[in-house]
Structure formats: C-alpha cells, structure tokens
Design an enzyme around this catalytic site. Sequence first.
Site: not given
Length: 475
Positions: A82, A180, A156
């Site tokens: 990420k 997330s 996210s």
Amino acid sequence: MTFSAGPTTGPTVAELLDSHLHGSGSPTRTARMVLDAIDARGDDGTWLSTVPRNELIDAAADLERRPGARDLPLYGVPFGVKDSIDVAGVPTTLSCPGYAYVPETTAPVVQRLLDAGAHYVGKTNLDQFATGLNGTRTPYTMPRSVYGNDVISGGSSSGSALAVAHGDVPFAVATDTAGSGRVPAALNGVIGYKPSRGLISTVGLVPACKSLDCVTAMTSTVEDMDRIMDVMIGRDDADAWSRDRGPRFGGGTVTIGLPPITELEFFGDDAMREAHLAFRNRLSHLVLPSGVEIVEVSLAPFLAAGELLYSGPWVAERLVEFGDFLAEKPEEIHPVVRDILRGGERYTAVDAFAALQRLQELRAEVGRLWTRMDVLVVPTIGRTFTVDEVLTQPILTNTMLGHYTHFGNLLDLTGVAVPQGVTSDGRPHSAMLLGAALTDDTVLHLAAALLDEPRDRVPATAATSSPASIPFRPL
C-alpha cells in the site's frame, strides 16, 4: 442486474513455493507472469507504480543465484505494498502527488518480507491519506470491485485487495485504522486480516491515526496468511506500540458470540441480510475437533465505541501528520478528505479527555464480554454501494461501510474478514471474526474452519534475517 464472477485469484504462496522449489516454475518466470497480468489489464486503479520489467526480472534472477536463497520462507513470492508504507527509493504518495516524497529507508515490515525472499512488485492505490473506506477518494484511476456493476472497491486499502483478487500477487501489504483492510477485502472476496495492534511494526508507515493504525495483509487462504504473518509479525523497539505475539490456539471449545438479530443493521439491503442470516445458521453446524458453542452477546458497547471515532476527537489525530500540509496546500487535498481533516480542528483537549474516559468505560464493558466468548461474529459490511452512490453521499455511505469495523482498534481487538460467497443477486458477502487483543490465533483458527481449510500450526519462525539475506536496494 448481473454481477461479475468475483475474484480470480492466482497461485497461492504455498503453490508458488512448491513450483519454485520442486516444479517447473522459478522466481523469474513468476515475475514475468505478474507483470504480464498487470499489463494485460491496463490501468484499472489497482497499482500506482510497479518495478520496471527488466529490473524486476533481473532482481528475480539475482535471487535465484544467491547462495541459500532457496531456503528462504518466501523464496520468489511476489507482493504489493500500500502506498502509505515506505520502500526505499520509491515515491510514497498516499494518493496525493503534492505530498509525495522518496524515502531512503524501507519500512521494517517490508524489509522482513524482502529478507524472507519475497519479491516487491509495486505500490497499490488507496483512499487519499488512508482516509476513507470506499476507494473513491483518489486523484488516480478510481478502482472498482471485481464483482463489477460499478460496485466500489472499498478502501482505504483498495489496491491491495484488488491486487490479490485479480490474481496479480498472492498477498499484499495494507493498513487498517477503522476498517481500511477489512472492508476492501469484503468487497473483493478475499481475506483481510487485521492483527492485534503492535504485532507488526508501523515504522515507515505514514500514520492516519498513529494510536490506532495497524499494518495488515490480504490473501486468498488462511494458510497463506499464516505463512506471511510468521514473517511480518515481530517486535520492533522503534515502534512505541510494539508488543509480543499472543498464545497459539489451545484446542478447546470455541465459543462464538452472536449479536441479537434485532441489533444487526443492513441499511435496507435485504439480500445481504438474507445471506448473513443463512451464514449464521450454518455456524451451529461448524465442525471443529473441540466443538463450537454459540452465545448471544449484545453489540451495543461495540457500536458505541465506534461512534467515537469520527464523531469524536480521534479525527483530530490526523492533523498531527497532515495539519501543516492542510494549512499550506489545501488545494492539493481531495475535497472530501480536506473537509474531514478540517473537522478535526474544532475539538478541544477537554473533548479528547472526555472521549478517552468514555472509551475506557466501554473497553471495560467489552472486556467483561470476552469472559463469555472467544470470537464475536458480525457482518464485515452491512451493504454494498456503487461509485455513484458514494460520490453523491460520501460521508453517509462511508459511515455505513464502517458500521462493523470502526470500533475494532479503539477497543484493541483483532479481526479478520472472511469471504462467504455471494448474495442472491451476486454481490460479495463477508463475515468478520473479532477477538480480544492477542487472541489472533484463535480467530484465525475459526476463519480457517469457515473456509474448510485444515490448520495444523507449527511454531512461528524467528525473524527471517539471515546471512543469505541482503537489504533491499531500490530498483
């Protein structure tokens, strides 16, 4: 309305290792296959950057020639990271080009994977500043769920979930502050595991809420999750929240807590409600060697804690990291994210202490509930949304997405989102298993049972640094 087939996951970690060590595969062949798959799909919002083809293949060839490399636990296994986690020499953008910087040092969790022989492929997309559960808050290509029909990807950690669900890589590193990691896993039919806070170092992670942040991972099997977690988990004295791993599952009866059906919320999604209630009915028939017991447990104190997250002063914690950037370059920030950050400016120290006191009361109440159960089982999400629905009501829809996840880190829980098929109209259904801090192994044991995976655990290996390993050098 017809939905897509869902995830098309590729070879697992276990399968790749077997191929690299005993079959016709090799790290270089796997590297080519990964890049071919990414290139064939084009820019669909999964990846923000990837290692250039010739450099990735050269790095794989170097690994093959390295003495002792074949003994490494993740020899040649590709993975994504990420883009809020540092990899030396690679821009960390947080989906905000104006904020981007190039780190000199790789985050310890990524370095542990590299030292174990895993192969870094690239950075994955996210909601800007890791602020959102929907995947729409990015200036880059907006991702969609693998189930199609314009369903959101979740966030996210949108790109990390998609990288696994598309079969690009068998695992991806993500984060989870308020859901997330678990929400995008649920929306793309993969496993999203949020360890107890502090088990994985957050050094080298740009914090959203530093007191709540967790580094997480996505996989398609619990076996793969066990393999990579034995590498990723490790104490780091540079991380003030770091702590040691809890005990292994002891083999006794697993007591599952289920909230009263009247306390469950599906926000008008009848198909999701039917799918989850059918799943709950199957729980009583779950086969574990030591047996399963079901008890009823109220969800009220969990939800009360969750309400503190975005209707309380924790939103102000994001200003510790992003306050100066908000003041200096507000135009660089996604409008919804900018409004959320500015919302943190209204809270006072009195508000913070009042919320901390209330949270402690709720933690004590929830702590007493863990004496009655081992694992709490709830939906991961109550309903899905399309991109247009989220863009029309960005705050309300995001709040609904986090209904069952917002309280996790505030209450110091561990959790795993487990795919459980689809609704009657073909949308993803996922169950979330929650446990008290450091009961991770029990929660994962139940997750494996729900996926019909045998799970005979052996003690985790020590940190994977070895004479055969070398520090990561930016490509």
